[in-house]
Design a protein around this motif. Structure first.
Motif, PDB file in Angstrom:
ATOM      1  N   PHE A   1       0.859  -1.187   0.000  1.00  0.00           N
ATOM      2  CA  PHE A   1       0.000   0.000   0.000  1.00  0.00           C
ATOM      3  C   PHE A   1       0.897   1.239   0.000  1.00  0.00           C
ATOM      4  O   PHE A   1       2.079   1.178   0.339  1.00  0.00           O
ATOM      5  CB  PHE A   1      -0.890   0.011   1.236  1.00  0.00           C
TER       6      PHE A   1
ATOM      7  N   HIS B   1      -1.424  -4.940   3.335  1.00  0.00           N
ATOM      8  CA  HIS B   1      -2.575  -4.113   2.991  1.00  0.00           C
ATOM      9  C   HIS B   1      -2.660  -2.865   3.852  1.00  0.00           C
ATOM     10  O   HIS B   1      -3.246  -1.864   3.425  1.00  0.00           O
ATOM     11  CB  HIS B   1      -3.870  -4.908   3.145  1.00  0.00           C
TER      12      HIS B   1
ATOM     13  N   HIS C   1      -4.024   1.609  -2.867  1.00  0.00           N
ATOM     14  CA  HIS C   1      -4.262   0.401  -2.095  1.00  0.00           C
ATOM     15  C   HIS C   1      -3.432  -0.730  -2.706  1.00  0.00           C
ATOM     16  O   HIS C   1      -3.106  -0.705  -3.895  1.00  0.00           O
ATOM     17  CB  HIS C   1      -5.740   0.037  -2.116  1.00  0.00           C
TER      18      HIS C   1
ATOM     19  N   HIS D   1      -3.997  -3.793  -3.655  1.00  0.00           N
ATOM     20  CA  HIS D   1      -4.494  -4.531  -4.826  1.00  0.00           C
ATOM     21  C   HIS D   1      -4.324  -3.703  -6.098  1.00  0.00           C
ATOM     22  O   HIS D   1      -4.088  -4.256  -7.182  1.00  0.00           O
ATOM     23  CB  HIS D   1      -5.960  -4.941  -4.631  1.00  0.00           C
TER      24      HIS D   1
END
Length: 303
Positions: free
Chosen positions: A35, A65, A39, A41
């Motif tokens: 992160f 994360h 973010h 992902h």
């Protein structure tokens, strides 16, 4: 030189990864994601997309994360855009992440290439702290850790005292500096001396229409931020400067000192000299014009 980049792409991360792909001195063997600018992902998706554009089939191992002790995280999307690449928001999902987490991949790869692997961390240091917690031998297995972060002898960029990568997980950063491997800290003390101007992006795009053109496209958002926030006609080559420091040490002046990170309070994220801690090499000077030339020379070999 075998290199893993721990990254949160991010416009300047994209520039650094492109540089690493083009540099003949670098054997880029994988990316780990964190992160930060986005973010995690989004960082992973962006990393896989960049590798696809660069024609590289390399692993992307997804990492932390959240910062230590946090249950939420909100990126500063006014700096890098809502998806990390400025005004570009339709970024395809290409491929899949590695089966191992970032910390597992870092620890395993360091074991496989003991004494050879350099890790360049250009986001928050949570993955590095996680790898050190996971494998007590991790730090000793590395050849070197190069960190883009900190503002040791200059003001910060997210608060008066703190640089963003360190600030976003001050607890992890302090943990890393408590027992670091051989480490070079490439912070705002030098990266703000490597200004990449709009004309540099135009030259990049004219010689390298594909990758150079892509970097010029996504950089417009970033350049506008620098103009509005600091009145600067250009952006610092923050992450690329750290990657360059992995292979071009003579371009940098350094001092050795231990580092302690303020973990809480008004100074959270501040990187302070502390002689009671193991020394790291803190970059205090740089051939800024040389870094700009080297970045352009390498990246314009990408077509």
């Amino acid at each position: 030189m075998k290199l893993i980049i721990d990254t949160d792409p991010g416009i300047d991360d994209a520039m650094a990864i492109a540089y690493a792909a083009a540099a003949p001195e670098i054997d880029l063997i994988g990316l780990t994601t964190i992160f930060g600018n986005t973010h995690v992902h989004q960082s992973s998706r962006n990393a896989r997309y960049l590798l696809h554009r660069l024609g590289l089939d390399l692993p992307v191992a997804e990492g932390a994360h959240l910062p230590y002790g946090a249950d939420t995280y909100q990126p500063s999307d006014f700096v890098h855009g809502p998806e990390g690449f400025g005004d570009l928001t339709d970024i395809p999902q290409i491929g899949a992440n590695h089966d191992l987490s970032a910390a597992e991949y870092l620890a395993e790869t360091a074991r496989q290439h003991k004494g050879e692997l350099v890790v360049c961390a250009i986001g928050p240091l949570t993955n590095i702290a996680d790898a050190m917690r996971l494998d007590p031998e991790f730090a000793g297995n590395l050849k070197r850790l190069v960190i883009m972060g900190g503002a040791v002898y200059c003001p910060g960029n997210i608060t008066a005292q703190a640089e963003a990568n360190i600030y976003h997980d001050a607890l992890a950063a302090d943990e890393v500096f408590a027992t670091p491997p051989e480490t070079v800290l490439v912070g705002l003390d030098v990266t703000l001396k490597t200004l990449y101007a709009p004309g540099d992006f135009e030259a990049l795009a004219s010689i390298s229409p594909d990758m150079g053109g892509f970097l010029r496209q996504i950089s417009q958002f970033y350049l506008n931020f620098y103009k509005q926030a600091g009145g600067l006609d250009g952006c610092g080559l923050h992450d690329s400067t750290a990657v360059i420091a992995c292979t071009h040490e003579p371009m940098f002046e350094t001092v050795e000192t231990g580092i302690r990170v303020d973990r809480h309070g008004d100074g959270m994220g501040a990187t302070r000299p502390d002689t009671s801690r193991p020394p790291v090499r803190v970059c205090t000077g740089v051939d800024g014009a040389g870094v700009v030339r080297l970045f352009t020379d390498r990246v314009t070999t990408l077509r």
